[in-house]
Each structure stands twice: as structure tokens, then as C-alpha cells.
Design a protein around this motif. Sequence first.
Motif, PDB file in Angstrom:
ATOM      1  N   ILE A  66      27.829  34.558  93.744  1.00  0.00           N
ATOM      2  CA  ILE A  66      28.626  34.396  92.530  1.00  0.00           C
ATOM      3  C   ILE A  66      30.104  34.659  92.847  1.00  0.00           C
ATOM      4  O   ILE A  66      30.442  35.676  93.449  1.00  0.00           O
ATOM      5  N   PHE A  67      30.966  33.766  92.430  1.00  0.00           N
ATOM      6  CA  PHE A  67      32.416  33.959  92.538  1.00  0.00           C
ATOM      7  C   PHE A  67      32.923  34.195  91.120  1.00  0.00           C
ATOM      8  O   PHE A  67      32.783  33.328  90.263  1.00  0.00           O
ATOM      9  N   ILE A  68      33.502  35.366  90.868  1.00  0.00           N
ATOM     10  CA  ILE A  68      33.953  35.714  89.523  1.00  0.00           C
ATOM     11  C   ILE A  68      35.383  36.221  89.540  1.00  0.00           C
ATOM     12  O   ILE A  68      35.748  37.067  90.360  1.00  0.00           O
ATOM     13  N   THR A  69      36.196  35.708  88.645  1.00  0.00           N
ATOM     14  CA  THR A  69      37.587  36.141  88.549  1.00  0.00           C
ATOM     15  C   THR A  69      37.739  37.182  87.444  1.00  0.00           C
ATOM     16  O   THR A  69      36.890  37.320  86.570  1.00  0.00           O
ATOM     17  N   GLY A  70      38.835  37.929  87.498  1.00  0.00           N
ATOM     18  CA  GLY A  70      39.101  38.934  86.469  1.00  0.00           C
ATOM     19  C   GLY A  70      38.033  40.007  86.432  1.00  0.00           C
ATOM     20  O   GLY A  70      37.568  40.407  85.363  1.00  0.00           O
ATOM     21  N   ALA A  71      37.647  40.505  87.614  1.00  0.00           N
ATOM     22  CA  ALA A  71      36.496  41.418  87.717  1.00  0.00           C
ATOM     23  C   ALA A  71      36.866  42.895  87.644  1.00  0.00           C
ATOM     24  O   ALA A  71      36.007  43.751  87.841  1.00  0.00           O
ATOM     25  N   SER A  72      38.099  43.210  87.329  1.00  0.00           N
ATOM     26  CA  SER A  72      38.521  44.613  87.385  1.00  0.00           C
ATOM     27  C   SER A  72      38.040  45.438  86.197  1.00  0.00           C
ATOM     28  O   SER A  72      37.923  46.658  86.287  1.00  0.00           O
ATOM     29  N   ARG A  73      37.744  44.784  85.067  1.00  0.00           N
ATOM     30  CA  ARG A  73      37.346  45.517  83.859  1.00  0.00           C
ATOM     31  C   ARG A  73      36.657  44.563  82.891  1.00  0.00           C
ATOM     32  O   ARG A  73      36.548  43.365  83.141  1.00  0.00           O
ATOM     33  N   GLY A  74      36.212  45.121  81.773  1.00  0.00           N
ATOM     34  CA  GLY A  74      35.608  44.306  80.729  1.00  0.00           C
ATOM     35  C   GLY A  74      34.393  43.534  81.209  1.00  0.00           C
ATOM     36  O   GLY A  74      33.618  44.010  82.038  1.00  0.00           O
ATOM     37  N   PHE A  75      34.226  42.315  80.684  1.00  0.00           N
ATOM     38  CA  PHE A  75      33.088  41.487  81.063  1.00  0.00           C
ATOM     39  C   PHE A  75      33.001  41.298  82.577  1.00  0.00           C
ATOM     40  O   PHE A  75      31.918  41.323  83.159  1.00  0.00           O
ATOM     41  N   GLY A  76      34.156  41.078  83.208  1.00  0.00           N
ATOM     42  CA  GLY A  76      34.164  40.792  84.633  1.00  0.00           C
ATOM     43  C   GLY A  76      33.510  41.873  85.465  1.00  0.00           C
ATOM     44  O   GLY A  76      32.672  41.601  86.335  1.00  0.00           O
ATOM     45  N   LYS A  77      33.855  43.117  85.201  1.00  0.00           N
ATOM     46  CA  LYS A  77      33.281  44.217  85.975  1.00  0.00           C
ATOM     47  C   LYS A  77      31.822  44.457  85.593  1.00  0.00           C
ATOM     48  O   LYS A  77      30.977  44.728  86.453  1.00  0.00           O
ATOM     49  N   ILE A  78      31.521  44.360  84.309  1.00  0.00           N
ATOM     50  CA  ILE A  78      30.141  44.559  83.839  1.00  0.00           C
ATOM     51  C   ILE A  78      29.208  43.540  84.479  1.00  0.00           C
ATOM     52  O   ILE A  78      28.129  43.869  84.978  1.00  0.00           O
ATOM     53  N   TRP A  79      29.623  42.281  84.494  1.00  0.00           N
ATOM     54  CA  TRP A  79      28.776  41.229  85.067  1.00  0.00           C
ATOM     55  C   TRP A  79      28.703  41.334  86.586  1.00  0.00           C
ATOM     56  O   TRP A  79      27.645  41.100  87.173  1.00  0.00           O
ATOM     57  N   THR A  80      29.809  41.707  87.220  1.00  0.00           N
ATOM     58  CA  THR A  80      29.793  41.907  88.670  1.00  0.00           C
ATOM     59  C   THR A  80      28.748  42.937  89.049  1.00  0.00           C
ATOM     60  O   THR A  80      27.943  42.732  89.972  1.00  0.00           O
ATOM     61  N   GLU A  81      28.743  44.060  88.345  1.00  0.00           N
ATOM     62  CA  GLU A  81      27.779  45.108  88.638  1.00  0.00           C
ATOM     63  C   GLU A  81      26.348  44.653  88.374  1.00  0.00           C
ATOM     64  O   GLU A  81      25.428  44.979  89.128  1.00  0.00           O
ATOM     65  N   ALA A  82      26.149  43.881  87.313  1.00  0.00           N
ATOM     66  CA  ALA A  82      24.798  43.382  86.990  1.00  0.00           C
ATOM     67  C   ALA A  82      24.268  42.468  88.090  1.00  0.00           C
ATOM     68  O   ALA A  82      23.095  42.556  88.473  1.00  0.00           O
ATOM     69  N   PHE A  83      25.120  41.605  88.609  1.00  0.00           N
ATOM     70  CA  PHE A  83      24.704  40.727  89.704  1.00  0.00           C
ATOM     71  C   PHE A  83      24.373  41.524  90.956  1.00  0.00           C
ATOM     72  O   PHE A  83      23.370  41.273  91.637  1.00  0.00           O
ATOM     73  N   LEU A  84      25.218  42.497  91.268  1.00  0.00           N
ATOM     74  CA  LEU A  84      25.001  43.312  92.467  1.00  0.00           C
ATOM     75  C   LEU A  84      23.716  44.121  92.361  1.00  0.00           C
ATOM     76  O   LEU A  84      22.970  44.243  93.344  1.00  0.00           O
ATOM     77  N   LYS A  85      23.444  44.662  91.210  1.00  0.00           N
ATOM     78  CA  LYS A  85      22.246  45.491  91.017  1.00  0.00           C
ATOM     79  C   LYS A  85      20.956  44.724  91.280  1.00  0.00           C
ATOM     80  O   LYS A  85      19.961  45.296  91.730  1.00  0.00           O
ATOM     81  N   ARG A  86      20.984  43.432  91.007  1.00  0.00           N
ATOM     82  CA  ARG A  86      19.747  42.666  91.225  1.00  0.00           C
ATOM     83  C   ARG A  86      19.715  41.994  92.594  1.00  0.00           C
ATOM     84  O   ARG A  86      18.795  41.248  92.906  1.00  0.00           O
ATOM     85  N   GLY A  87      20.778  42.231  93.398  1.00  0.00           N
ATOM     86  CA  GLY A  87      20.749  41.768  94.779  1.00  0.00           C
ATOM     87  C   GLY A  87      21.535  40.521  95.097  1.00  0.00           C
ATOM     88  O   GLY A  87      21.471  40.015  96.232  1.00  0.00           O
ATOM     89  N   ASP A  88      22.296  39.994  94.144  1.00  0.00           N
ATOM     90  CA  ASP A  88      23.111  38.818  94.414  1.00  0.00           C
ATOM     91  C   ASP A  88      24.321  39.190  95.272  1.00  0.00           C
ATOM     92  O   ASP A  88      24.745  40.350  95.323  1.00  0.00           O
ATOM     93  N   ASN A  89      24.895  38.188  95.928  1.00  0.00           N
ATOM     94  CA  ASN A  89      26.186  38.342  96.583  1.00  0.00           C
ATOM     95  C   ASN A  89      27.273  38.037  95.555  1.00  0.00           C
ATOM     96  O   ASN A  89      27.124  37.094  94.771  1.00  0.00           O
ATOM     97  N   VAL A  90      28.342  38.809  95.574  1.00  0.00           N
ATOM     98  CA  VAL A  90      29.422  38.599  94.610  1.00  0.00           C
ATOM     99  C   VAL A  90      30.770  38.587  95.315  1.00  0.00           C
ATOM    100  O   VAL A  90      31.075  39.472  96.120  1.00  0.00           O
TER     101      VAL A  90
END
Length: 272
Positions: free
Chosen positions: A5-29
Motif C-alpha cells: 500500500i502506498f499512502i500519502t498524508g500518513a502522519s496523523r488522522g486517517f492516514g496514520k490510523i490506516w497505515t497502522e491497520a495495514f501494518l498490523k495485518r501484515g501488509d507492506n506500507v
Amino acid sequence: MKKTIFITGASRGFGKIWTEAFLKRGDNVVATVRNTESLKDLASEYQDNLLVLQLDVTDKKASFEAVSKAKSHFGAIDVLINNAGYGHFGAVEELEEQEIRAQFETNVFGLIWLTQAVIPIMREQKSGHIIQLSSVLGVIALPTLGIYSASKFAVEGLTESLAAEVAGFGIKVTLVEPNGYETDFGASSAVQSKPLPLYDAVRAALQEGNKEEDYGVPEATSEAVLKLVDAENPPLRLLLGKAGVQWTKYAYGERLKTWEEWQDVSEAAHGK
């Protein structure tokens, strides 16, 4: 199946929440931020699965370079989430030229650069999913948020065309349209025009209409986004939040009524 997953604006809000969710299930981010310190906690915990890149999405050259680095690092990009953006508050008369340009540079042009950069990669893969963060305010507009809505309406039109253009390459496209959430959208991440007192009553009426129950819990969106990226046939549009669904149904109902009331005039204007 594990995705990149390539995600922009990942420092806070939705971006950080979704980044962590992807990482927790084993995706590359691949997470892009303006300040890499904002993801220091996740970078130390997920060293093998997370690539943090510093990026100002308004920089076209840097955006293309970031996508190239992501492809080189993980070998593929399965999903692009264009999340970077901010809200600008101000009545139309209050807006300064630079404020207008800055809103579009981030919310529209930045999204375009990343989209253009990732299409050739996904085309070569014969697969991919481009997710554009719009808003319920890309479907309906509110007073004093006109320039923000204008940027999201632009994203809506651009993305609808994009979806038809790239479908033949195996690339899927989705607009995510959240209603208000308990983030810092209207606080530290927002920009305010210099207010003119004659619009104080408009602002007060808007504030008075705000209801606490209309604002969703940001963390509750993670499951929806995970389902979206895993969907075999994802929708072109996905509203997030109860309020957005209600507002959109009402707004489109009112539009249909107006168009039907003026249908004779519309058809007469056809000329033949």
C-alpha cells in the motif's frame, strides 16, 4: 493476500490510523509524510514492512521519485491511497488568491501527480487499486467551505473519468467520501481565511447546525478501508459515516425535484 500500500498524508488522522491497520495485518506500507518523525513509533515496530518517505505532494518531481522508490523497495504497488489534503475555511469573498491556489495544489494537483506516477506501474502489473480521498463535501457543499468543496468536486470529476480510462488495464478506482470525523480537520490541520464580520451570522448558523452525533470515530473507518482494498469489485464511490449517507440522499432527492420541475425548460433548450 499480502498487499503493498502506498499512502500519502500518513502522519496523523486517517492516514496514520490506516497505515497502522495495514501494518498490523501484515501488509507492506509506503507512507509519505512531510516530517518523518511523525511515524517514528511505527517505523521502529515494523522495520521490515514500512517504508517512510518524506514528501510534499505538491512537488511533481518528488512525487514521481517517491513512487519509483516504493516500487524498487517492495517490487510492486498494489494500492495507492491519495489521502494527503487539508481543509480551508472561508467564505468565497474572503478567499485570497494564494489560499485558493494552495488548496488546489495539495488537494487536486498533488493527487494528480501521484496518480499519474502509479498508473504505469499498475498497468504493467495488470492490476492495482487507486483510492482517492474525497469527502461528502465533494458531493454537497456547505457555506464557508466552498474552496475545499471545489477541490473535492474536482477530485470527483477527475476520478470518475479516470475509472473509465484505466478499467481496461485491470486498475480499479474508488472515491472515499467521509463525513465529519473527530480528527483535527477543523483545528490544527485547517487553514482559515481572514474573516469579514458580515459573514459572522453564516458561520454561527453553520456552527449551530453541527451535531456531535454527526461526527464519526476515526478508528472505526479502518475495517471499512480494509474491506475496500480486499474487495474483488470495489465501488466507484464509498461514503464513510451515517451522516454522509443521510445528507447525500437528501441532497440528491432535492436536485432531482428541481430538475424535474424545470424539465420542460431544459428540453425546450435542446432545440430539436
